[in-house]
Design a protein around this motif. Structure first.
Motif, short mmCIF file in Angstrom:
data_model
loop_
_atom_site.label_atom_id
_atom_site.label_comp_id
_atom_site.label_asym_id
_atom_site.label_seq_id
_atom_site.Cartn_x
_atom_site.Cartn_y
_atom_site.Cartn_z
N LYS A 68 -5.12 3.61 -17.32
CA LYS A 68 -5.93 2.57 -16.71
C LYS A 68 -5.20 1.23 -16.72
CE LYS A 68 -9.33 5.49 -16.30
NZ LYS A 68 -9.69 6.04 -14.96
N GLU A 87 -1.03 6.20 -10.98
CA GLU A 87 -1.66 7.52 -10.94
C GLU A 87 -0.62 8.62 -10.78
OE1 GLU A 87 -5.11 9.97 -8.44
OE2 GLU A 87 -4.61 7.89 -7.92
N ASP A 146 0.77 -0.97 -9.05
CA ASP A 146 -0.38 -0.61 -8.22
C ASP A 146 -0.96 0.72 -8.68
OD1 ASP A 146 0.61 1.71 -6.19
OD2 ASP A 146 2.25 0.32 -6.62
N GLU A 147 -2.21 0.96 -8.31
CA GLU A 147 -2.93 2.14 -8.80
C GLU A 147 -2.26 3.45 -8.38
OE1 GLU A 147 -7.03 2.01 -7.82
OE2 GLU A 147 -7.44 0.20 -9.03
#
Length: 378
Positions: A281, A257, A252-253
């Motif tokens: 990304k 991140e 998941d982002e």
């Protein structure tokens, strides 16, 4: 440790976290000693040369020591950070481990990155850590061999004879090492037995080996070369890329991140090279991060250090392994996700097709070591 020029060594990975998708809360397994013993037993029985006990949540020396009696043949590649431990104390730990395991210990010298080392209390900057490691290895080698010390360096001073043992492997257990900076290459050429790359492409690896061979020749030495890679192997190429996409969909982002924010502060040249493969990304399809035929960079989205995987059928994986061998690689540290199940899969589909070197273990009946009372008191 010597091997035929055509033979290879294949090591597995033995470090938490683990699970079907260990970067996610619902895909991570509970990692305890019984589980790690299962993995070690698989490595020991399935034909691997040994296992890397890398930097992770568990102390590598304690973990390795806990697994000696659960294994018979497996070689232990123990990660060690020189700035965090006295070279003489590390020599004593090495001698003890080598004695109790009958000559199965290897040291992987890790210099880490500045934020990581500062968290442990070391304030040395990037190039200084390698200068320190240069002195550390010099002292460690003499201490492990049982020599009296008279060393006065910029960072380390060691005098006299503190240790009563010598190592089982002569003159010392082998040293392994990674690092992509010029300072790392210089230190490796001077001291190291096996140099490790971080999953770069075969042409990149060939270029690095060429540089290191020249540096080692200047020191009158030759060294071996290894690489750390994941393997995603299935019966067909299509099924293997389906598995890569399964793994990608569990990322998941927020997790990506957070990982990338932590890694961007690293002064590791190799780590920055890994980050450059994807720039943090998450793509729609795993193939978008295929940085070389069958070489996938997706795992470096969610894990530090080397994060590339060979993806494909057994034939495809073996072809890519051969390409690395042609570039000069003779040692492979591989793993899969999860560690336990994939250790069996790789052992069944890949290991039988590789000329894996055999290594003798020191017989259990050793020369009796007798210590007088005077030797024990200091």
């Amino acid at each position: 440790m010597t091997t035929n020029s055509n033979e290879v060594e294949v090591y597995w990975y033995l470090t938490a976290p683990d699970g079907p998708s260990p970067w996610s809360s619902d895909g991570a397994r509970k990692i305890d000693l019984p589980y790690l013993r299962q993995i070690a037993s698989a490595v020991d029985q399935l034909g691997y040369t040994g296992a890397l006990l890398a930097t992770g949540p568990h102390d590598t020396w304690v973990l390795g020591s806990s697994l000696i009696s659960s294994t018979e043949k497996m070689r232990f590649l123990i990660a060690v950070h020189p700035p965090l431990i006295s070279p003489v104390l590390a020599a004593k730990m090495t001698q003890t481990f080598d004695d109790f395991s009958r000559g199965r210990v290897l040291l992987n010298i890790v210099n880490g990155n500045t934020p990581q080392m500062q968290a442990y209390g070391s304030t040395l900057e990037h190039d200084e850590r390698y200068a320190y490691t240069d002195e550390w290895i010099t002292v460690w080698k003499k201490a492990v061999a049982g020599e009296s010390l008279d060393f006065h360096g910029k960072y380390i001073t060691a005098e006299g004879k503190a240790l009563q043992l010598t190592s089982t492997q002569k003159p010392t257990p082998p040293l392994w090492f990674g690092g992509s900076s010029q300072a790392a290459h210089t230190t490796a050429a001077k001291h190291i037995d096996t140099y490790l790359s971080w999953g770069e492409t075969p042409p990149q690896v060939a270029e690095k080996i060429k540089e290191l061979q020249a540096l080692a020749a200047e020191q009158g030495r030759s060294i071996r070369y290894g690489i750390r890679l994941y393997l995603i192997v299935r019966d067909t190429d299509e099924q293997a890329w389906e598995e890569a996409n399964r793994l990608l969909k569990t990322m998941d982002e927020t997790t990506v991140e957070n990982m990338q924010n932590n890694l961007r502060n690293s002064d590791s040249v190799g780590q920055q090279r890994m980050l450059g493969n994807h720039n943090g990304k998450i793509p729609q399809d795993a193939r978008e991060l295929e940085i070389y035929p069958d070489l996938w960079a997706g795992l470096s989205l969610v894990r530090p250090g080397p994060g590339t995987a060979i993806v494909g059928s057994p034939e495809t994986v073996l072809a890519r392994i051969q390409e690395y061998r042609d570039a000069g690689i003779t040692t492979f540290i591989v793993s899969g996700i999860p560690l336990l199940e994939e250790a069996y899969r790789v052992a069944e589909k890949i290991l039988p097709h590789l000329p894996i070197a055999s290594h003798s273990i020191t017989p259990s009946k050793q020369e009796e070591k007798v210590f007088t009372w005077e030797h024990k008191i200091h």
